[in-house]
Design an enzyme around this catalytic site. Structure first.
Site, PDB file in Angstrom:
ATOM      1  N   ASN A   9     -83.331  30.691  20.014  1.00 20.37           N
ATOM      2  CA  ASN A   9     -82.674  30.605  18.711  1.00 20.37           C
ATOM      3  C   ASN A   9     -83.197  29.341  18.022  1.00 20.37           C
ATOM      4  O   ASN A   9     -82.776  28.235  18.347  1.00 20.37           O
ATOM      5  CB  ASN A   9     -81.152  30.537  18.913  1.00 20.37           C
ATOM      6  CG  ASN A   9     -80.398  30.357  17.608  1.00 20.37           C
ATOM      7  OD1 ASN A   9     -80.989  30.434  16.525  1.00 20.37           O
ATOM      8  ND2 ASN A   9     -79.099  30.123  17.690  1.00 20.37           N
ATOM      9  N   LYS A  11     -82.729  28.342  15.118  1.00 19.42           N
ATOM     10  CA  LYS A  11     -81.784  27.800  14.124  1.00 19.42           C
ATOM     11  C   LYS A  11     -82.542  27.451  12.833  1.00 19.42           C
ATOM     12  O   LYS A  11     -83.531  28.113  12.513  1.00 19.42           O
ATOM     13  CB  LYS A  11     -81.017  26.616  14.715  1.00 19.42           C
ATOM     14  CG  LYS A  11     -80.378  26.992  16.070  1.00 19.42           C
ATOM     15  CD  LYS A  11     -79.355  26.018  16.579  1.00 19.42           C
ATOM     16  CE  LYS A  11     -78.771  26.523  17.885  1.00 19.42           C
ATOM     17  NZ  LYS A  11     -77.714  25.657  18.413  1.00 19.42           N
ATOM     18  N   HIS A  95     -72.478  33.577  16.224  1.00 22.21           N
ATOM     19  CA  HIS A  95     -72.872  32.287  16.809  1.00 22.21           C
ATOM     20  C   HIS A  95     -71.817  31.242  16.434  1.00 22.21           C
ATOM     21  O   HIS A  95     -71.269  31.282  15.330  1.00 22.21           O
ATOM     22  CB  HIS A  95     -74.259  31.859  16.307  1.00 22.21           C
ATOM     23  CG  HIS A  95     -74.777  30.680  17.062  1.00 22.21           C
ATOM     24  ND1 HIS A  95     -74.379  29.393  16.769  1.00 22.21           N
ATOM     25  CD2 HIS A  95     -75.614  30.587  18.136  1.00 22.21           C
ATOM     26  CE1 HIS A  95     -74.957  28.564  17.635  1.00 22.21           C
ATOM     27  NE2 HIS A  95     -75.713  29.262  18.464  1.00 22.21           N
ATOM     28  N   GLU A  97     -71.989  28.342  15.421  1.00 25.84           N
ATOM     29  CA  GLU A  97     -72.251  27.603  14.168  1.00 25.84           C
ATOM     30  C   GLU A  97     -71.855  28.444  12.951  1.00 25.84           C
ATOM     31  O   GLU A  97     -71.497  27.899  11.905  1.00 25.84           O
ATOM     32  CB  GLU A  97     -73.725  27.155  14.131  1.00 25.84           C
ATOM     33  CG  GLU A  97     -73.958  26.000  15.111  1.00 25.84           C
ATOM     34  CD  GLU A  97     -75.313  25.945  15.772  1.00 25.84           C
ATOM     35  OE1 GLU A  97     -76.269  26.563  15.269  1.00 25.84           O
ATOM     36  OE2 GLU A  97     -75.416  25.279  16.822  1.00 25.84           O
ATOM     37  N   GLU A 167     -71.567  30.969  25.112  1.00 27.27           N
ATOM     38  CA  GLU A 167     -72.020  29.638  24.721  1.00 27.27           C
ATOM     39  C   GLU A 167     -70.807  28.735  24.523  1.00 27.27           C
ATOM     40  O   GLU A 167     -70.196  28.752  23.440  1.00 27.27           O
ATOM     41  CB  GLU A 167     -72.811  29.704  23.413  1.00 27.27           C
ATOM     42  CG  GLU A 167     -74.069  30.549  23.496  1.00 27.27           C
ATOM     43  CD  GLU A 167     -75.070  30.159  22.404  1.00 27.27           C
ATOM     44  OE1 GLU A 167     -76.165  29.718  22.745  1.00 27.27           O
ATOM     45  OE2 GLU A 167     -74.735  30.270  21.213  1.00 27.27           O
ATOM     46  N   GLY A 173     -76.136  21.847  22.002  1.00 21.85           N
ATOM     47  CA  GLY A 173     -76.805  20.715  21.365  1.00 21.85           C
ATOM     48  C   GLY A 173     -76.291  19.359  21.824  1.00 21.85           C
ATOM     49  O   GLY A 173     -76.589  18.339  21.215  1.00 21.85           O
ATOM     50  N   SER A 212     -77.403  23.846  25.904  1.00 22.64           N
ATOM     51  CA  SER A 212     -78.188  22.813  26.583  1.00 22.64           C
ATOM     52  C   SER A 212     -78.925  23.329  27.824  1.00 22.64           C
ATOM     53  O   SER A 212     -79.010  22.625  28.834  1.00 22.64           O
ATOM     54  CB  SER A 212     -77.308  21.604  26.922  1.00 22.64           C
ATOM     55  OG  SER A 212     -76.827  21.006  25.721  1.00 22.64           O
TER      56      SER A 212
HETATM   57  P1  13P Z   1     -78.915  24.206  22.569  1.00 22.42           P
HETATM   58  O1  13P Z   1     -79.782  24.875  23.612  1.00 22.42           O
HETATM   59  O2  13P Z   1     -79.695  23.335  21.636  1.00 22.42           O
HETATM   60  O3  13P Z   1     -77.734  23.536  23.186  1.00 22.42           O
HETATM   61  O4  13P Z   1     -78.323  25.377  21.642  1.00 22.42           O
HETATM   62  C1  13P Z   1     -77.716  26.470  22.232  1.00 22.42           C
HETATM   63  C2  13P Z   1     -77.480  27.503  21.201  1.00 22.42           C
HETATM   64  O5  13P Z   1     -76.636  27.337  20.332  1.00 22.42           O
HETATM   65  C3  13P Z   1     -78.309  28.703  21.217  1.00 22.42           C
HETATM   66  O6  13P Z   1     -77.818  29.673  20.365  1.00 22.42           O
END
Ligand code: 13P
Length: 251
Positions: A9, A11, A95, A97, A167, A173, A212
């Protein structure tokens, strides 16, 4: 048996030249004969470009989000039909976010999931608890509610071709990964919730872990019985780390 899926992803990151180099590196390192599927999820403006650079590679393309509506007067939105037209096979729904920054609730996410399925895309339903919810011992309650909203809307049979991604929001992150035991326990819970409706579907659905994931924790996470791959954020932006994670899924 479930074939592991490793999804990158990206982003809201990258420009054409970064993306060109990233895809070229992934293509070069990807062994199409390996027992793992790869999926990349670029931002909307680059979907067409990435689709053309992936041609013939066996690597899948997906969108990071979609509108729950069909085409029409919805400024700024992107429809499932457009994603399909750009070469996507997958799309994320819900997601964290999107849930936290864009106020998407369980009903909106379920509607997006249904729209994706109806269009012939494979939805990846993202679920996961906030740190506060984990600390309050509410992880299973939250995940049950998020998954339940989708199952109630589309029915269990519709999940045959879908993917679920667990997640935990506190691990996204932050560099703070769930331990393999913490992740496995929630994955097993998700599978048991699906099994309450259909053992067959529960056995088929791939459940990815995200939050992560790095090359040094991927092997232990992917060794867990109910973890069928990963949804990777930061580490998917570098060829070496993304491919090391992919290799960890098919030792
Ligand atoms: P990270 O791997 O940067 O923690 O992000 C995970 C994520 O949100 C994947 O969709």
């Amino acid at each position: 048996m479930r074939v592991p899926l490793i999804a990158g992803n990206w982003k809201m990151n990258g420009r054409r030249e970064d993306i060109r180099a990233l895809v070229a590196g992934i293509r070069e390192r990807f062994n199409a004969g390996a027992r793992v599927e790869l999926l990349v999820l670029p931002s909307f403006p680059y979907l067409d470009f990435v689709a053309s650079t992936l041609e013939g590679s066996g690597i899948d393309l997906g969108g990071q989000d979609l509108s729950e509506r069909d085409d029409g007067a919805f400024t700024g939105d992107v429809s499932a039909g457009m994603l399909l037209d750009c070469g996507c096979r997958y799309v994320l729904a819900g997601h964290s976010e999107r849930r936290t920054l864009h106020g998407e609730d369980d009903q909106t996410v379920a509607a997006k999931f249904e729209t994706a399925l109806r269009a012939g895309l494979k939805p990846v339903l993202c679920v996961g608890e906030l740190l506060e919810e984990r600390d309050q011992g509410r992880t299973e309650e939250v995940v049950r509610r998020q998954l339940g909203a989708v199952v109630d809307r589309v029915g269990i049979a519709a999940l045959a071709d879908a993917v679920v991604a667990y997640e935990p929001v506190w691990a996204i992150g932050t560099g703070r990964t769930a331990s393999p035991e913490q992740a496995q326990s929630v994955h097993a819970f998700i599978r048991s919730q699906l099994a309450d409706e259909s053992a067959t579907i529960a056995g088929q659905v791939r459940i990815l872990y995200g939050g992560s994931v790095k090359p040094d924790n991927a092997v232990d996470l992917f060794a867990c019985d109910d973890i069928d791959g990963g949804l990777i954020g930061g580490a998917s932006l570098q060829v070496d780390s993304f491919m090391a994670i992919a290799e960890a899924a098919c030792p």
